[in-house]
Design a protein around this motif. Structure first.
Motif, PDB file in Angstrom:
ATOM      1  N   VAL A  35      51.876 -58.076  70.627  1.00  0.00           N
ATOM      2  CA  VAL A  35      50.837 -58.689  69.800  1.00  0.00           C
ATOM      3  C   VAL A  35      51.199 -60.169  69.677  1.00  0.00           C
ATOM      4  N   PRO A  36      50.335 -61.075  70.123  1.00  0.00           N
ATOM      5  CA  PRO A  36      50.704 -62.490  70.114  1.00  0.00           C
ATOM      6  C   PRO A  36      50.604 -63.104  68.731  1.00  0.00           C
ATOM      7  N   SER A  37      51.251 -64.222  68.579  1.00  0.00           N
ATOM      8  CA  SER A  37      51.098 -65.042  67.387  1.00  0.00           C
ATOM      9  C   SER A  37      49.703 -65.649  67.382  1.00  0.00           C
ATOM     10  N   GLY A  38      49.250 -66.056  66.214  1.00  0.00           N
ATOM     11  CA  GLY A  38      47.971 -66.746  66.138  1.00  0.00           C
ATOM     12  C   GLY A  38      48.009 -68.140  66.718  1.00  0.00           C
ATOM     13  N   HIS A  39      49.205 -68.658  66.973  1.00  0.00           N
ATOM     14  CA  HIS A  39      49.346 -69.999  67.518  1.00  0.00           C
ATOM     15  C   HIS A  39      49.259 -69.980  69.033  1.00  0.00           C
ATOM     16  N   HIS A  40      48.580 -70.980  69.566  1.00  0.00           N
ATOM     17  CA  HIS A  40      48.431 -71.085  71.013  1.00  0.00           C
ATOM     18  C   HIS A  40      49.795 -71.190  71.685  1.00  0.00           C
TER      19      HIS A  40
ATOM     20  N   HIS B  82      52.431 -69.445  71.842  1.00  0.00           N
ATOM     21  CA  HIS B  82      53.652 -69.052  71.127  1.00  0.00           C
ATOM     22  C   HIS B  82      54.181 -67.791  71.802  1.00  0.00           C
ATOM     23  N   LYS B  83      55.098 -67.966  72.735  1.00  0.00           N
ATOM     24  CA  LYS B  83      55.544 -66.877  73.593  1.00  0.00           C
ATOM     25  C   LYS B  83      56.493 -65.921  72.868  1.00  0.00           C
ATOM     26  N   PRO B  84      56.519 -64.650  73.273  1.00  0.00           N
ATOM     27  CA  PRO B  84      57.464 -63.690  72.677  1.00  0.00           C
ATOM     28  C   PRO B  84      58.862 -63.895  73.252  1.00  0.00           C
ATOM     29  N   PRO B  85      59.888 -63.441  72.546  1.00  0.00           N
ATOM     30  CA  PRO B  85      61.266 -63.606  73.039  1.00  0.00           C
ATOM     31  C   PRO B  85      61.567 -62.630  74.176  1.00  0.00           C
ATOM     32  N   LEU B  86      62.119 -63.144  75.251  1.00  0.00           N
ATOM     33  CA  LEU B  86      62.511 -62.309  76.393  1.00  0.00           C
ATOM     34  C   LEU B  86      64.009 -62.034  76.403  1.00  0.00           C
TER      35      LEU B  86
ATOM     36  N   SER C 241      58.000 -56.570  69.963  1.00  0.00           N
ATOM     37  CA  SER C 241      57.482 -57.009  68.672  1.00  0.00           C
ATOM     38  C   SER C 241      58.165 -58.323  68.308  1.00  0.00           C
ATOM     39  N   HIS C 242      57.423 -59.415  68.461  1.00  0.00           N
ATOM     40  CA  HIS C 242      57.942 -60.721  68.062  1.00  0.00           C
ATOM     41  C   HIS C 242      58.202 -60.737  66.558  1.00  0.00           C
ATOM     42  N   GLU C 243      57.330 -60.093  65.819  1.00  0.00           N
ATOM     43  CA  GLU C 243      57.491 -60.025  64.366  1.00  0.00           C
ATOM     44  C   GLU C 243      58.789 -59.312  63.991  1.00  0.00           C
ATOM     45  N   ARG C 244      59.067 -58.215  64.659  1.00  0.00           N
ATOM     46  CA  ARG C 244      60.293 -57.476  64.392  1.00  0.00           C
ATOM     47  C   ARG C 244      61.529 -58.305  64.753  1.00  0.00           C
TER      48      ARG C 244
END
Length: 394
Positions: free
Chosen positions: A334-339, A341-345, A47-50
């Motif tokens: 769940v990806p960001s709405g921005h092209h 925009h990668k999640p944190p690994l 969860s990028h948001e989390r």
């Protein structure tokens, strides 16, 4: 002398049984947030948001609804047709096929079909074993809305006008707010930013800086992006000349985001020799909605709901290869709405690789900052804009 586990990790709500968490977790020095929602044998759900909320909640900042993707990517007309069909059908009759569109014969090769089966099995297992992970099926009104709130937020992104070059560090254990070009940006704990184009990598080389992990998200050549002029791209020839071999420790790991272009992947594998690295495996970033649907139909031949992550390491390393780097795995989010925009690994890597206060990590072409990492890119704080990406509960 050992350090206790950071409070953000001790207190984080983690839905998987504690005995499934890597035993390394108790030894981590760098983990500040819990981006990982679930772990299964085939991979992780992030969860990028989390990640954002837990990183910046200490200063009262929380992510706006940029990750609130409730339905797959569709044109508005297609979404309206699909919504009307959903209103007319019973739940048992609903399929994921586009209304009134006859599915063309599959043009996927055997490897792609096998990969799609892997993705479908992964999602089915998540839904069966972690029933609270995804939202319920969207209503017809949500389908017709077609993620408009997210799309409107994307359109409101202000122009990035911070003057380059700029180097800055936050050597504190807490986040810090800075004002640049009349806008406020949030810096996570223990981070370093180098706001400059990729030529600034020469300064790192001259300073003889070495990194245990290098993560890169190159601006690959892409005809679609070129037409839209969203960002400057680099040729494969220029990317191949990056001095990765001089920046990566003898035992270091290289992680590179790559497109599905076979040309890019083949050329990248050739560069690994130049960089004195060896390919270990490929992972896949599978992008899904909040309801657990792939953001693009898996059967589409020209657009896919996933991207490739290549994992390599320095040939000089004599350390045992971690088991996670010996097989193909899935990073789902769940990806960001921005092209792009990668999640944190970072947390996945923290669980797989040894951590210590002296470990050094570098991200190239980054557009946001990560605690305890150095980030180099000409937009490396673009997604640290407080007024745009965050709201305050204070």
């Amino acid at each position: 002398m050992t350090e206790s586990l950071p409070s953000a990790v001790r207190n984080a709500r983690c839905r998987c049984p504690i005995n499934q968490i890597s035993s390394k977790l108790s030894k981590l020095y760098h983990v500040q947030t819990m981006a990982i929602e679930y772990r299964v044998p085939q991979g992780w759900f992030l969860s990028h948001e989390r990640f954002l909320n837990q990183t910046y909640s200490e200063v009262g900042l929380y992510s706006r609804a940029i990750f609130d993707l409730k339905t797959p990517f569709r044109m508005d007309l297609e979404a309206r047709k699909w919504a009307r069909t959903m209103e007319q059908k019973d739940p048992e009759q609903r399929t994921q096929q586009t209304p009134r569109r006859r599915r063309k014969p599959s043009t996927l090769n055997a490897e792609e079909k096998e990969r799609n089966l892997l993705f479908s099995t992964f999602l089915d297992r998540l839904k069966e074993t972690h029933s609270t992970l995804f939202d319920k099926e969207p209503s017809s009104s949500v389908i017709e809305e077609n993620n408009r709130a997210v799309r409107d937020l994307v359109k409101d992104l202000p122009n990035f006008e911070v003057e380059k070059p700029l180097s800055m560090t936050n050597d504190q254990d807490a986040s810090k707010i800075v004002r640049l070009a009349d806008r406020k940006y949030i810096l996570p704990p223990r981070c370093e930013l180098i706001l400059d184009d990729i030529s600034a990598i020469a300064h790192l080389r001259r300073a003889n800086r070495k990194f245990d992990i290098i993560l890169a998200d190159p601006p690959w050549e892409n005809r679609h992006i070129k037409r839209k002029s969203e960002y400057a791209m680099m040729s494969n020839e220029d990317l191949a000349r990056l001095p990765i071999q001089d920046l990566l420790h003898d035992h270091g790991y290289l992680i590179i985001w790559c497109t599905l272009s076979q040309r890019h992947q083949t050329e990248l594998e050739g560069w690994l020799d130049r960089w004195d690295c060896e390919l270990l495996t490929r992972w896949f970033w599978l992008k899904v909605t909040k309801c657990g649907e792939p953001v693009i139909d898996l059967e589409k031949a020209h657009k896919r709901p996933y991207e490739v992550i290549l994992i390599a390491r320095k040939r000089t390393s004599s350390n045992p290869i971690p088991s996670h780097f010996r097989k193909e795995l899935i990073v789902c989010s769940v990806p960001s709405g921005h092209h792009s925009h990668k999640p944190p690994l970072s947390q996945i890597l923290d669980e797989i690789l040894p951590t210590s206060p002296s470990r050094k990590c570098l991200e190239l072409f980054g557009r946001y900052l990560v605690p305890h990492w150095t980030t180099l890119g000409n937009e490396c704080i673009k997604f640290q804009d407080i007024d745009y990406l965050f709201y305050s509960r204070v």
